[in-house]
Design a protein around this motif. Structure first.
Motif, short mmCIF file in Angstrom:
data_model
loop_
_atom_site.label_atom_id
_atom_site.label_comp_id
_atom_site.label_asym_id
_atom_site.label_seq_id
_atom_site.Cartn_x
_atom_site.Cartn_y
_atom_site.Cartn_z
N SER A 98 0.82 -1.20 0.00
CA SER A 98 0.00 0.00 0.00
C SER A 98 0.86 1.26 0.00
N ILE A 99 1.86 1.29 0.85
CA ILE A 99 2.72 2.47 0.99
C ILE A 99 3.57 2.66 -0.26
N ILE A 100 4.16 1.59 -0.78
CA ILE A 100 4.99 1.71 -1.97
C ILE A 100 4.16 2.15 -3.18
N THR A 101 2.98 1.59 -3.31
CA THR A 101 2.10 1.98 -4.42
C THR A 101 1.75 3.45 -4.35
N THR A 102 1.38 3.92 -3.17
CA THR A 102 1.04 5.34 -3.00
C THR A 102 2.23 6.23 -3.32
N LEU A 103 3.40 5.82 -2.86
CA LEU A 103 4.62 6.58 -3.14
C LEU A 103 4.89 6.63 -4.65
N ASN A 104 4.74 5.49 -5.32
CA ASN A 104 4.96 5.45 -6.77
C ASN A 104 4.05 6.43 -7.50
N LEU A 105 2.78 6.46 -7.10
CA LEU A 105 1.80 7.31 -7.76
C LEU A 105 2.11 8.79 -7.56
N LYS A 106 2.45 9.16 -6.33
CA LYS A 106 2.72 10.57 -6.05
C LYS A 106 4.04 11.02 -6.69
N GLU A 107 5.04 10.17 -6.69
CA GLU A 107 6.31 10.53 -7.32
C GLU A 107 6.15 10.70 -8.83
N ALA A 108 5.17 9.99 -9.41
CA ALA A 108 4.91 10.10 -10.85
C ALA A 108 4.02 11.29 -11.19
N GLY A 109 3.52 11.98 -10.16
CA GLY A 109 2.74 13.18 -10.39
C GLY A 109 1.24 13.00 -10.50
N VAL A 110 0.71 11.86 -10.03
CA VAL A 110 -0.74 11.68 -10.04
C VAL A 110 -1.35 12.75 -9.12
N PRO A 111 -2.28 13.55 -9.62
CA PRO A 111 -2.79 14.69 -8.84
C PRO A 111 -3.49 14.33 -7.54
N TYR A 112 -4.31 13.27 -7.58
CA TYR A 112 -5.14 12.98 -6.40
C TYR A 112 -5.14 11.49 -6.13
N VAL A 113 -4.55 11.13 -5.00
CA VAL A 113 -4.45 9.71 -4.61
C VAL A 113 -5.21 9.51 -3.31
N ILE A 114 -6.20 8.62 -3.35
CA ILE A 114 -6.98 8.26 -2.17
C ILE A 114 -6.51 6.89 -1.72
N ALA A 115 -6.13 6.76 -0.46
CA ALA A 115 -5.56 5.50 0.02
C ALA A 115 -6.34 4.96 1.21
N LYS A 116 -6.63 3.68 1.15
CA LYS A 116 -7.29 3.00 2.27
C LYS A 116 -6.26 2.65 3.32
N HIS A 122 -0.90 3.10 9.95
CA HIS A 122 -0.89 2.96 8.50
C HIS A 122 -1.27 4.29 7.85
N ALA A 123 -2.27 4.94 8.38
CA ALA A 123 -2.72 6.22 7.84
C ALA A 123 -1.61 7.27 7.91
N LYS A 124 -0.88 7.32 9.01
CA LYS A 124 0.21 8.28 9.15
C LYS A 124 1.31 8.02 8.13
N LEU A 125 1.61 6.76 7.89
CA LEU A 125 2.65 6.42 6.91
C LEU A 125 2.21 6.80 5.50
N LEU A 126 0.95 6.54 5.19
CA LEU A 126 0.43 6.91 3.87
C LEU A 126 0.47 8.43 3.68
N GLN A 127 0.17 9.14 4.73
CA GLN A 127 0.21 10.60 4.67
C GLN A 127 1.64 11.08 4.44
N LYS A 128 2.59 10.42 5.06
CA LYS A 128 4.00 10.78 4.92
C LYS A 128 4.47 10.65 3.47
N VAL A 129 3.95 9.65 2.75
CA VAL A 129 4.41 9.45 1.36
C VAL A 129 3.53 10.21 0.35
N GLY A 130 2.59 11.00 0.85
CA GLY A 130 1.90 11.93 -0.03
C GLY A 130 0.45 11.67 -0.35
N ALA A 131 -0.20 10.69 0.28
CA ALA A 131 -1.62 10.44 0.00
C ALA A 131 -2.42 11.71 0.23
#
Length: 232
Positions: A98-116, A122-131
């Motif tokens: 989940s975290i790696i996928t979210t990081l990949n999306l944000k680093e590639a410039g996807v404007p809006y990423v919603i993460a479960k 888990h939520a704090k980590l997702l927020q750290k990588v840009g969700a």
């Protein structure tokens, strides 16, 4: 208990077509695909599990579905997922993926990423990588259930920030026959009425002399504490 659709806000949704990508086809991801697809949006569903992808295609819950390892940036790029304006990461039970996928999306410039997220950590980590938005389904479902028990007159709620919300509510019997001015919602509760109506027909920014009828629905905005004081 099933909750009525938030019809006022549904009517305000943009009419132009939007495309969504959903990564992870467990119960949550499948439900997201189904709802978006049946609402007329184009959905690309993805999962690393071949059976889940096949099931989505068989049941017709998405326009397209592919097998993909979302932890691989090249695979995401080749699938065209970086071109989507909104991507939902529904891999809640596998933290690393989940975290790696979210990081990949944000680093590639996807404007809006919603993460479960499956937990607060888990939520704090997702927020750290840009969700851009975090969803904790069990927590939110519990809160929604409690709200329907406490205030059964509230059909749905859109939280604007920790202190303010817009709610759609059934007019209580004590409101019948009274005008907005007579209800004193602004002076006594600090609330503003955005719309009044029934079903698909809403009177936007109604006049103070608008009189409420049985079965009317109100859309109001204000502080959550003031909303909780309404006689519902």
């Amino acid at each position: 208990m099933d909750r009525p659709a938030f019809s006022f806000f549904r009517n305000l949704m943009p009419s132009r077509p939007r495309q969504f990508a959903v990564i992870g086809l467990g119960r949550f991801g499948r439900a997201v695909c189904e709802t978006l697809h049946t609402s007329g949006y184009e959905v690309l569903a993805t999962d690393v599990d071949e059976k889940r992808v096949a099931d989505i295609l068989t049941t017709g819950l998405a326009a397209h579905a592919i097998i993909i390892d979302s932890t691989n940036p090249l695979a995401l790029k080749e699938a065209g997922i970086f071109e989507f304006d909104t991507v939902i990461v529904a891999i809640g039970n596998y933290l690393q993926e989940s975290i790696i996928t979210t990081l990949n999306l944000k680093e590639a410039g996807v404007p809006y990423v919603i993460a479960k997220a499956s937990s607060d950590v888990h939520a704090k980590l997702l927020q750290k990588v840009g969700a851009d938005r975090l969803v904790l389904p069990e927590h939110e479902a519990g809160c929604n259930l409690a709200q329907t028990l406490i205030k059964p007159g509230i059909l749905d709620r859109l939280d604007l920030d920790p202190e303010h919300s817009i709610v759609e509510l059934k007019a209580p019997e004590s409101f019948y026959g009274k005008t907005i001015l007579e209800l004193r919602l602004r002076s006594d509760y600090g609330l503003n009425v955005l719309a009044i109506g029934q079903s698909q027909n809403f009177d936007i920014n109604p006049k103070p002399d608008r009189r409420l009828c049985q079965d009317d629905v109100l859309v109001v905005i204000g502080n959550k504490l003031d909303l909780d004081r309404l006689p519902l």
